[in-house]
Design a protein around this motif. Structure first.
Motif, PDB file in Angstrom:
ATOM      1  N   LYS A 177       0.326  -1.185  -0.172  1.00 56.14           N
ATOM      2  CA  LYS A 177       0.365  -0.032  -0.570  1.00 56.14           C
ATOM      3  C   LYS A 177       1.288   0.950  -0.360  1.00 56.14           C
ATOM      4  N   SER A 178       2.168   1.645   0.713  1.00 60.24           N
ATOM      5  CA  SER A 178       3.251   2.391   0.543  1.00 60.24           C
ATOM      6  C   SER A 178       3.352   2.724  -1.458  1.00 60.24           C
ATOM      7  N   LEU A 179       2.931   1.460  -1.982  1.00 63.13           N
ATOM      8  CA  LEU A 179       3.484   1.587  -3.296  1.00 63.13           C
ATOM      9  C   LEU A 179       2.911   2.590  -3.280  1.00 63.13           C
ATOM     10  N   THR A 180       1.111   1.681  -3.328  1.00 61.70           N
ATOM     11  CA  THR A 180       0.097   2.816  -3.754  1.00 61.70           C
ATOM     12  C   THR A 180       0.086   3.979  -3.836  1.00 61.70           C
ATOM     13  N   VAL A 181       0.451   4.516  -2.482  1.00 62.70           N
ATOM     14  CA  VAL A 181       0.350   5.334  -2.121  1.00 62.70           C
ATOM     15  C   VAL A 181       1.879   6.792  -2.659  1.00 62.70           C
ATOM     16  N   ALA A 182       2.549   5.976  -3.060  1.00 61.44           N
ATOM     17  CA  ALA A 182       3.640   6.446  -3.185  1.00 61.44           C
ATOM     18  C   ALA A 182       3.145   6.977  -5.796  1.00 61.44           C
ATOM     19  N   ARG A 183       2.322   5.788  -6.124  1.00 62.59           N
ATOM     20  CA  ARG A 183       2.378   6.546  -7.316  1.00 62.59           C
ATOM     21  C   ARG A 183       0.999   7.300  -7.350  1.00 62.59           C
ATOM     22  N   TYR A 184       0.111   7.454  -6.043  1.00 58.70           N
ATOM     23  CA  TYR A 184      -0.724   8.672  -5.896  1.00 58.70           C
ATOM     24  C   TYR A 184      -0.687   9.606  -5.856  1.00 58.70           C
ATOM     25  N   LEU A 185       1.256   9.506  -4.830  1.00 55.72           N
ATOM     26  CA  LEU A 185       1.761  10.968  -5.187  1.00 55.72           C
ATOM     27  C   LEU A 185       2.403  11.335  -6.311  1.00 55.72           C
ATOM     28  N   GLU A 186       3.085  10.155  -7.096  1.00 56.01           N
ATOM     29  CA  GLU A 186       3.782  11.226  -8.278  1.00 56.01           C
ATOM     30  C   GLU A 186       2.664  11.521  -9.090  1.00 56.01           C
ATOM     31  N   LYS A 187       1.422  10.698  -8.869  1.00 55.08           N
ATOM     32  CA  LYS A 187       0.288  11.272 -10.366  1.00 55.08           C
ATOM     33  C   LYS A 187      -0.158  12.974  -9.936  1.00 55.08           C
ATOM     34  N   LYS A 188      -0.340  13.107  -8.309  1.00 58.86           N
ATOM     35  CA  LYS A 188      -0.587  14.754  -7.949  1.00 58.86           C
ATOM     36  C   LYS A 188       0.687  15.555  -8.595  1.00 58.86           C
ATOM     37  N   ALA A 189       2.312  15.181  -8.181  1.00 59.89           N
ATOM     38  CA  ALA A 189       3.249  15.871  -7.947  1.00 59.89           C
ATOM     39  C   ALA A 189       3.389  16.643  -9.856  1.00 59.89           C
ATOM     40  N   LYS A 190       2.791  15.622 -10.567  1.00 61.58           N
ATOM     41  CA  LYS A 190       3.271  15.573 -12.603  1.00 61.58           C
ATOM     42  C   LYS A 190       3.286  17.444 -12.412  1.00 61.58           C
ATOM     43  N   PRO A 191       2.327  17.792 -12.541  1.00 62.13           N
ATOM     44  CA  PRO A 191       2.666  19.088 -12.518  1.00 62.13           C
ATOM     45  C   PRO A 191       3.302  20.336 -12.079  1.00 62.13           C
ATOM     46  N   LEU A 192       3.591  20.271 -10.611  1.00 61.45           N
ATOM     47  CA  LEU A 192       4.605  20.388 -10.127  1.00 61.45           C
ATOM     48  C   LEU A 192       6.340  20.290 -10.532  1.00 61.45           C
ATOM     49  N   PHE A 193       6.572  19.446 -10.672  1.00 56.46           N
ATOM     50  CA  PHE A 193       8.116  18.619 -10.854  1.00 56.46           C
ATOM     51  C   PHE A 193       7.622  18.623 -12.413  1.00 56.46           C
ATOM     52  N   GLU A 194       8.681  18.563 -12.860  1.00 59.30           N
ATOM     53  CA  GLU A 194       9.483  18.003 -14.132  1.00 59.30           C
ATOM     54  C   GLU A 194       9.631  16.772 -14.213  1.00 59.30           C
ATOM     55  N   GLN A 195      10.127  16.075 -13.037  1.00 61.15           N
ATOM     56  CA  GLN A 195      10.461  14.334 -13.645  1.00 61.15           C
ATOM     57  C   GLN A 195      10.086  14.177 -11.782  1.00 61.15           C
ATOM     58  N   THR A 196       9.793  12.787 -11.527  1.00 64.47           N
ATOM     59  CA  THR A 196       9.319  12.613 -10.738  1.00 64.47           C
ATOM     60  C   THR A 196      10.061  10.984 -11.313  1.00 64.47           C
ATOM     61  N   VAL A 197      10.747  10.088 -10.366  1.00 62.20           N
ATOM     62  CA  VAL A 197      11.112   9.176  -9.788  1.00 62.20           C
ATOM     63  C   VAL A 197      10.438   8.321  -8.658  1.00 62.20           C
ATOM     64  N   VAL A 198      10.306   6.695  -8.755  1.00 62.23           N
ATOM     65  CA  VAL A 198       9.571   6.604  -7.976  1.00 62.23           C
ATOM     66  C   VAL A 198      10.428   4.947  -7.675  1.00 62.23           C
ATOM     67  N   HIS A 199      11.025   5.008  -5.882  1.00 66.68           N
ATOM     68  CA  HIS A 199      11.965   3.231  -6.020  1.00 66.68           C
ATOM     69  C   HIS A 199      11.189   2.998  -5.137  1.00 66.68           C
ATOM     70  N   ASP A 200      10.700   1.477  -4.509  1.00 68.57           N
ATOM     71  CA  ASP A 200      10.387   0.504  -4.103  1.00 68.57           C
ATOM     72  C   ASP A 200      11.154  -0.099  -3.587  1.00 68.57           C
ATOM     73  N   LEU A 201      12.347   0.471  -1.891  1.00 69.93           N
ATOM     74  CA  LEU A 201      12.554  -0.110  -1.897  1.00 69.93           C
ATOM     75  C   LEU A 201      12.532  -2.450  -1.419  1.00 69.93           C
ATOM     76  N   TYR A 202      11.288  -2.520  -1.452  1.00 68.99           N
ATOM     77  CA  TYR A 202      11.048  -3.741  -1.269  1.00 68.99           C
ATOM     78  C   TYR A 202      11.785  -4.546  -3.107  1.00 68.99           C
ATOM     79  N   GLU A 203      11.528  -3.757  -4.022  1.00 68.07           N
ATOM     80  CA  GLU A 203      12.847  -4.049  -5.209  1.00 68.07           C
ATOM     81  C   GLU A 203      13.628  -3.746  -5.254  1.00 68.07           C
ATOM     82  N   LEU A 204      14.669  -3.381  -5.071  1.00 67.44           N
ATOM     83  CA  LEU A 204      16.151  -2.483  -4.549  1.00 67.44           C
ATOM     84  C   LEU A 204      16.348  -3.704  -3.718  1.00 67.44           C
ATOM     85  N   ASN A 205      16.060  -4.331  -2.463  1.00 60.25           N
ATOM     86  CA  ASN A 205      16.514  -4.769  -2.172  1.00 60.25           C
ATOM     87  C   ASN A 205      17.590  -4.127  -1.519  1.00 60.25           C
ATOM     88  N   LEU A 206      18.831  -3.803  -0.783  1.00 60.02           N
ATOM     89  CA  LEU A 206      19.574  -2.950  -0.621  1.00 60.02           C
ATOM     90  C   LEU A 206      19.769  -3.530   1.156  1.00 60.02           C
TER      91      LEU A 206
END
Length: 197
Positions: free
Chosen positions: A15-44
Motif C-alpha cells: 500500500k505504500s507503493l500505491t501511495v507513492a504512485r498516487y503522490l507521483e500522479k499528483k506531483a507531476k504538474p509541480l515537478f518536471e521529473q518524478t522517480v519512484v524507488h520501491d525499497l522492496y524491489e531495490l532490496n538494498l
C-alpha cells in the motif's frame, strides 16, 4: 525540478507503493521529473562499513546515490509496523549522506491500515536527518484506512486527504525552489560538522 519518492515498505505490491504512485500522479504538474524507488524491489543490503570502503556489494547503492544527487526534493513513505518506520527506510536514511540529501526538502508520509500512523512520523523526525541533513517539511501526510482509500486509477475517495495532499506537494515544491541555493552553498561547507555537536 526533480522529485524522488521512496516507498519504504519491504513487501511486494504494498500500500505504500500505491501511495507513492498516487503522490507521483499528483506531483507531476509541480515537478518536471518524478522517480519512484520501491525499497522492496531495490532490496538494498543493510548498512555496514563496506559502504565507506566501496566494496562490491554496494555497487547498486552507488548508482542510486548518484541519481539522488540530482533530486531537488524527496518524499519518504513508510507503513506503520508495530508503531515504527520500516527497517528498510531507516537503512536507506543511514546509507544516504549529505552529498545526496543535505539541505534539500523532504516530506514524511505514513501509511496505516487503521486509524494510527503518527509514530513513524515522530520517529523519522527524531533521527531520520541526523547525519544526512535532509530538511523535513513541518507538514506531513498520514494515509489512514489505506485499504479503502484508492480506486484502480489512483483516485482518492477522501476529498480532504486529496486536497491536503495537493497543498503539501505544492509546499514541497516551494521549499525545493527556496532551498536549492542553500544546498549548493552549504553542502561542502558543512562537511567538517557532519556528525553535529
Amino acid at each position: 525540478m526533480k522529485l524522488t519518492i521512496i516507498s519504504g515498505s519491504q513487501r511486494a505490491d504494498s500500500k505504500s507503493l500505491t501511495v507513492a504512485r498516487y503522490l507521483e500522479k499528483k506531483a507531476k504538474p509541480l515537478f518536471e521529473q518524478t522517480v519512484v524507488h520501491d525499497l522492496y524491489e531495490l532490496n538494498l543490503p543493510f548498512w555496514n562499513e563496506g559502504v565507506w570502503n566501496d566494496t562490491e556489494e554496494w555497487g547498486p547503492w552507488r548508482k542510486i546515490a548518484e541519481e539522488l544527487k540530482s533530486s531537488d526534493a524527496f518524499i519518504f513513505i513508510t507503513p506503520e509496523w508495530h508503531g515504527m518506520a520500516t527497517p528498510a527506510l531507516k537503512n536507506f536514511l543511514m546509507l544516504a549522506t549529505a552529498n545526496e540529501l543535505a539541505h534539500k526538502p523532504a516530506l514524511i508520509v505514513s501509511v496505516s491500515a487503521s486509524l494510527n500512523g503518527v509514530y513513524p512520523v515522530s520517529e523519522l523526525r527524531m533521527t531520520g536527518s541526523k547525519n544526512n541533513h535532509v530538511c523535513f517539511l513541518p507538514d506531513h501526510l498520514i494515509f489512514r484506512d489505506v485499504g479503502s482509500l484508492f480506486d484502480n486509477e489512483l483516485n482518492c475517495s477522501n476529498p480532504s486527504i486529496d486536497e491536503r495532499s495537493q497543498y503539501t506537494l505544492a509546499l514541497l515544491a516551494a521549499y525545493a525552489v527556496a532551498l536549492a541555493p542553500v544546498h549548493r552553498d552549504m553542502v561542502n561547507a558543512g562537511k567538517p560538522y557532519h556528525y553535529g555537536m
